[in-house]
Scaffold this motif. Sequence first.
Motif, PDB file in Angstrom:
ATOM      1  N   GLY A  71     -16.788 -24.580  -2.591  1.00  0.00           N
ATOM      2  CA  GLY A  71     -17.539 -24.909  -2.750  1.00  0.00           C
ATOM      3  C   GLY A  71     -18.998 -23.281  -2.475  1.00  0.00           C
ATOM      4  N   ASP A  72     -18.172 -22.677  -1.789  1.00  0.00           N
ATOM      5  CA  ASP A  72     -18.648 -21.061  -1.745  1.00  0.00           C
ATOM      6  C   ASP A  72     -18.400 -20.564  -1.856  1.00  0.00           C
ATOM      7  OD1 ASP A  72     -19.435 -19.075   0.190  1.00  0.00           O
ATOM      8  OD2 ASP A  72     -18.342 -19.675   2.329  1.00  0.00           O
ATOM      9  N   LYS A  73     -19.757 -20.137  -2.891  1.00  0.00           N
ATOM     10  CA  LYS A  73     -19.483 -19.540  -4.138  1.00  0.00           C
ATOM     11  C   LYS A  73     -19.907 -18.192  -3.873  1.00  0.00           C
ATOM     12  CE  LYS A  73     -22.415 -22.875  -7.462  1.00  0.00           C
ATOM     13  NZ  LYS A  73     -23.247 -23.489  -8.355  1.00  0.00           N
ATOM     14  N   ASN A  74     -20.558 -18.117  -2.513  1.00  0.00           N
ATOM     15  CA  ASN A  74     -20.480 -16.233  -2.211  1.00  0.00           C
ATOM     16  C   ASN A  74     -19.302 -15.813  -1.979  1.00  0.00           C
ATOM     17  OD1 ASN A  74     -22.655 -14.303  -1.618  1.00  0.00           O
ATOM     18  ND2 ASN A  74     -21.602 -14.697   0.543  1.00  0.00           N
ATOM     19  N   MET A  75     -18.187 -16.537  -1.105  1.00  0.00           N
ATOM     20  CA  MET A  75     -16.786 -16.483  -0.533  1.00  0.00           C
ATOM     21  C   MET A  75     -16.292 -16.171  -2.686  1.00  0.00           C
ATOM     22  SD  MET A  75     -14.204 -18.854   0.934  1.00  0.00           S
ATOM     23  CE  MET A  75     -13.941 -19.808  -1.043  1.00  0.00           C
ATOM     24  N   ILE A  76     -16.139 -17.200  -3.170  1.00  0.00           N
ATOM     25  CA  ILE A  76     -15.597 -16.484  -4.279  1.00  0.00           C
ATOM     26  C   ILE A  76     -15.848 -15.502  -5.004  1.00  0.00           C
ATOM     27  CG2 ILE A  76     -15.533 -18.259  -6.521  1.00  0.00           C
ATOM     28  CD1 ILE A  76     -15.270 -20.802  -5.285  1.00  0.00           C
ATOM     29  N   LEU A  77     -17.669 -15.401  -4.530  1.00  0.00           N
ATOM     30  CA  LEU A  77     -17.845 -13.705  -6.195  1.00  0.00           C
ATOM     31  C   LEU A  77     -17.148 -13.195  -4.920  1.00  0.00           C
ATOM     32  CD1 LEU A  77     -19.579 -12.411  -8.025  1.00  0.00           C
ATOM     33  CD2 LEU A  77     -21.181 -13.224  -6.311  1.00  0.00           C
ATOM     34  N   MET A  78     -17.399 -13.144  -3.653  1.00  0.00           N
ATOM     35  CA  MET A  78     -17.003 -11.771  -3.225  1.00  0.00           C
ATOM     36  C   MET A  78     -15.698 -11.545  -3.204  1.00  0.00           C
ATOM     37  SD  MET A  78     -17.950 -11.216   0.965  1.00  0.00           S
ATOM     38  CE  MET A  78     -19.617 -11.301   0.542  1.00  0.00           C
ATOM     39  N   ILE A  79     -14.521 -12.515  -3.418  1.00  0.00           N
ATOM     40  CA  ILE A  79     -13.366 -12.244  -3.542  1.00  0.00           C
ATOM     41  C   ILE A  79     -13.413 -11.749  -4.672  1.00  0.00           C
ATOM     42  CG2 ILE A  79     -10.907 -13.555  -4.281  1.00  0.00           C
ATOM     43  CD1 ILE A  79     -11.386 -15.839  -2.017  1.00  0.00           C
ATOM     44  N   VAL A  80     -14.262 -11.955  -5.773  1.00  0.00           N
ATOM     45  CA  VAL A  80     -13.533 -11.465  -7.422  1.00  0.00           C
ATOM     46  C   VAL A  80     -13.482 -10.540  -7.459  1.00  0.00           C
ATOM     47  CG1 VAL A  80     -14.720 -11.774  -9.678  1.00  0.00           C
ATOM     48  CG2 VAL A  80     -13.963 -13.473  -8.710  1.00  0.00           C
ATOM     49  N   VAL A  81     -15.205  -9.886  -6.810  1.00  0.00           N
ATOM     50  CA  VAL A  81     -16.293  -8.259  -6.635  1.00  0.00           C
ATOM     51  C   VAL A  81     -14.680  -7.524  -5.889  1.00  0.00           C
ATOM     52  CG1 VAL A  81     -17.449  -7.264  -5.616  1.00  0.00           C
ATOM     53  CG2 VAL A  81     -17.828  -9.043  -6.378  1.00  0.00           C
ATOM     54  N   LEU A  82     -14.143  -7.418  -4.763  1.00  0.00           N
ATOM     55  CA  LEU A  82     -12.951  -6.554  -4.067  1.00  0.00           C
ATOM     56  C   LEU A  82     -11.259  -7.074  -5.164  1.00  0.00           C
ATOM     57  CD1 LEU A  82     -12.978  -8.108  -0.427  1.00  0.00           C
ATOM     58  CD2 LEU A  82     -13.966  -6.193  -1.267  1.00  0.00           C
ATOM     59  N   ALA A  83     -11.586  -7.942  -5.415  1.00  0.00           N
ATOM     60  CA  ALA A  83     -10.332  -7.568  -6.141  1.00  0.00           C
ATOM     61  C   ALA A  83     -10.181  -7.124  -7.694  1.00  0.00           C
ATOM     62  CB  ALA A  83      -9.608  -8.946  -7.593  1.00  0.00           C
ATOM     63  N   VAL A  84     -11.709  -7.106  -8.599  1.00  0.00           N
ATOM     64  CA  VAL A  84     -12.086  -5.773  -9.525  1.00  0.00           C
ATOM     65  C   VAL A  84     -12.083  -4.377  -8.800  1.00  0.00           C
ATOM     66  CG1 VAL A  84     -14.372  -5.669 -10.643  1.00  0.00           C
ATOM     67  CG2 VAL A  84     -12.855  -7.872 -10.988  1.00  0.00           C
ATOM     68  N   VAL A  85     -12.182  -3.920  -7.401  1.00  0.00           N
ATOM     69  CA  VAL A  85     -12.984  -2.551  -7.330  1.00  0.00           C
ATOM     70  C   VAL A  85     -11.677  -2.353  -6.476  1.00  0.00           C
ATOM     71  CG1 VAL A  85     -13.238  -1.788  -4.585  1.00  0.00           C
ATOM     72  CG2 VAL A  85     -15.324  -3.658  -5.974  1.00  0.00           C
ATOM     73  N   ILE A  86     -10.613  -3.431  -6.127  1.00  0.00           N
ATOM     74  CA  ILE A  86      -8.941  -3.275  -5.747  1.00  0.00           C
ATOM     75  C   ILE A  86      -7.982  -2.593  -7.114  1.00  0.00           C
ATOM     76  CG2 ILE A  86      -6.013  -4.015  -4.786  1.00  0.00           C
ATOM     77  CD1 ILE A  86      -8.322  -4.969  -3.169  1.00  0.00           C
ATOM     78  N   VAL A  87      -8.654  -3.325  -8.195  1.00  0.00           N
ATOM     79  CA  VAL A  87      -7.609  -3.379  -9.204  1.00  0.00           C
ATOM     80  C   VAL A  87      -8.400  -1.757 -10.706  1.00  0.00           C
ATOM     81  CG1 VAL A  87      -7.445  -3.849 -11.494  1.00  0.00           C
ATOM     82  CG2 VAL A  87      -6.637  -5.419 -10.050  1.00  0.00           C
ATOM     83  N   LEU A  88      -9.583  -1.497 -10.515  1.00  0.00           N
ATOM     84  CA  LEU A  88     -10.000  -0.622 -10.650  1.00  0.00           C
ATOM     85  C   LEU A  88      -9.648   1.049 -10.253  1.00  0.00           C
ATOM     86  CD1 LEU A  88     -13.638  -1.694 -12.343  1.00  0.00           C
ATOM     87  CD2 LEU A  88     -11.902  -0.971 -13.213  1.00  0.00           C
ATOM     88  N   ALA A  89      -9.982   0.724  -8.813  1.00  0.00           N
ATOM     89  CA  ALA A  89      -9.449   2.325  -7.960  1.00  0.00           C
ATOM     90  C   ALA A  89      -8.263   2.500  -8.133  1.00  0.00           C
ATOM     91  CB  ALA A  89     -10.161   1.611  -6.261  1.00  0.00           C
ATOM     92  N   TYR A  90      -7.421   1.109  -8.530  1.00  0.00           N
ATOM     93  CA  TYR A  90      -5.798   1.725  -8.631  1.00  0.00           C
ATOM     94  C   TYR A  90      -5.672   2.436  -9.258  1.00  0.00           C
ATOM     95  CZ  TYR A  90      -0.385   0.682  -8.678  1.00  0.00           C
ATOM     96  OH  TYR A  90       0.376   1.120  -9.246  1.00  0.00           O
ATOM     97  N   VAL A  91      -6.079   1.429 -10.682  1.00  0.00           N
ATOM     98  CA  VAL A  91      -5.708   1.646 -11.763  1.00  0.00           C
ATOM     99  C   VAL A  91      -6.413   3.302 -12.015  1.00  0.00           C
ATOM    100  CG1 VAL A  91      -6.281   1.825 -14.357  1.00  0.00           C
ATOM    101  CG2 VAL A  91      -5.522  -0.101 -12.702  1.00  0.00           C
ATOM    102  N   ILE A  92      -7.456   3.811 -12.063  1.00  0.00           N
ATOM    103  CA  ILE A  92      -8.284   5.057 -12.556  1.00  0.00           C
ATOM    104  C   ILE A  92      -7.299   6.349 -11.518  1.00  0.00           C
ATOM    105  CG2 ILE A  92     -10.481   6.435 -12.504  1.00  0.00           C
ATOM    106  CD1 ILE A  92     -11.805   3.921 -12.279  1.00  0.00           C
ATOM    107  N   ALA A  93      -7.272   6.047 -10.282  1.00  0.00           N
ATOM    108  CA  ALA A  93      -6.538   6.806  -9.346  1.00  0.00           C
ATOM    109  C   ALA A  93      -5.551   7.000  -9.879  1.00  0.00           C
ATOM    110  CB  ALA A  93      -6.342   6.272  -8.214  1.00  0.00           C
ATOM    111  N   LYS A  94      -4.729   6.629 -11.245  1.00  0.00           N
ATOM    112  CA  LYS A  94      -3.026   6.300 -10.861  1.00  0.00           C
ATOM    113  C   LYS A  94      -3.388   7.146 -12.565  1.00  0.00           C
ATOM    114  CE  LYS A  94      -0.446   5.095  -7.594  1.00  0.00           C
ATOM    115  NZ  LYS A  94       0.328   5.713  -6.786  1.00  0.00           N
ATOM    116  N   ILE A  95      -4.223   7.258 -13.099  1.00  0.00           N
ATOM    117  CA  ILE A  95      -4.521   7.975 -14.631  1.00  0.00           C
ATOM    118  C   ILE A  95      -4.051   9.313 -14.546  1.00  0.00           C
ATOM    119  CG2 ILE A  95      -5.863   8.539 -16.698  1.00  0.00           C
ATOM    120  CD1 ILE A  95      -6.992   5.570 -16.014  1.00  0.00           C
ATOM    121  N   PRO A  96      -3.185  10.024 -15.106  1.00  0.00           N
ATOM    122  CA  PRO A  96      -2.813  11.383 -14.559  1.00  0.00           C
ATOM    123  C   PRO A  96      -3.325  12.345 -15.546  1.00  0.00           C
ATOM    124  CG  PRO A  96      -1.753  10.615 -16.580  1.00  0.00           C
ATOM    125  CD  PRO A  96      -2.601   9.056 -15.846  1.00  0.00           C
ATOM    126  N   PHE A  97      -4.983  12.584 -14.827  1.00  0.00           N
ATOM    127  CA  PHE A  97      -5.787  13.534 -15.215  1.00  0.00           C
ATOM    128  C   PHE A  97      -6.944  14.523 -13.852  1.00  0.00           C
ATOM    129  CE2 PHE A  97      -8.872   9.756 -15.136  1.00  0.00           C
ATOM    130  CZ  PHE A  97      -9.447  10.202 -13.979  1.00  0.00           C
TER     131      PHE A  97
END
Length: 221
Positions: free
Chosen positions: A187-213
Amino acid sequence: MDTLLKVRGTVKKIYSEYETPVRIIIKFIFYLLTLNYITAQLGYYNMLNLLPIRLFLAVISAFLPVSIGVFIIAVVALLHLFKLSIFMGALATVLFIIAYFLYLKFAPSQGIFLLAIIVLSPLHLQYAVALMLGLFFGPATIVPSAMALILVSFIKFMKTAAESMGAGFNIESTMAGYQQVIDGVMGDKNMILMIVVLAVVIVLAYVIAKIPFDYSWYVAI
């Protein structure tokens, strides 16, 4: 921008020339910081709180594979928890074994990132770690990041439950303590939210960095 490019190039050159000693030093620092964190959060086993012992374990772990270093850290945490409460130590052992085998299956070489999240979370720097993970390693690092946050939450609720259980054996209070830990983590909502945020940051940083521009790496940051 040119300055950033030069700095990045210099760092990569130094790392490529001195990769082995740099990796050992980085591992030593994170192992020592993790042991210090465990001592601050738990610290029930007095011998393991001694600085020479922590330094010795950090040095040994730095020269071993990451998976073994993470195992040593887990054993230290379990010894502290057993000193706190044998019943909570037993529960922690089961959960740590499950987490460790999941770690070996999904992220055997990424244990240092798991430790980084644990150590830097109290300083609110876990987001910076997530950014670096996305830029340099990719979405697979979501697994150790999530595991680290779950372990931090688990230790927090375990301390509270162990203190309410007391030292004596009582099956009802023991089961109530176990349930308190499980309900707290789930029931630790703060932990769940933080996991989601970290996952979003990791995915977005990876995807944007791989775009060829041009300068995609800096746009990702």
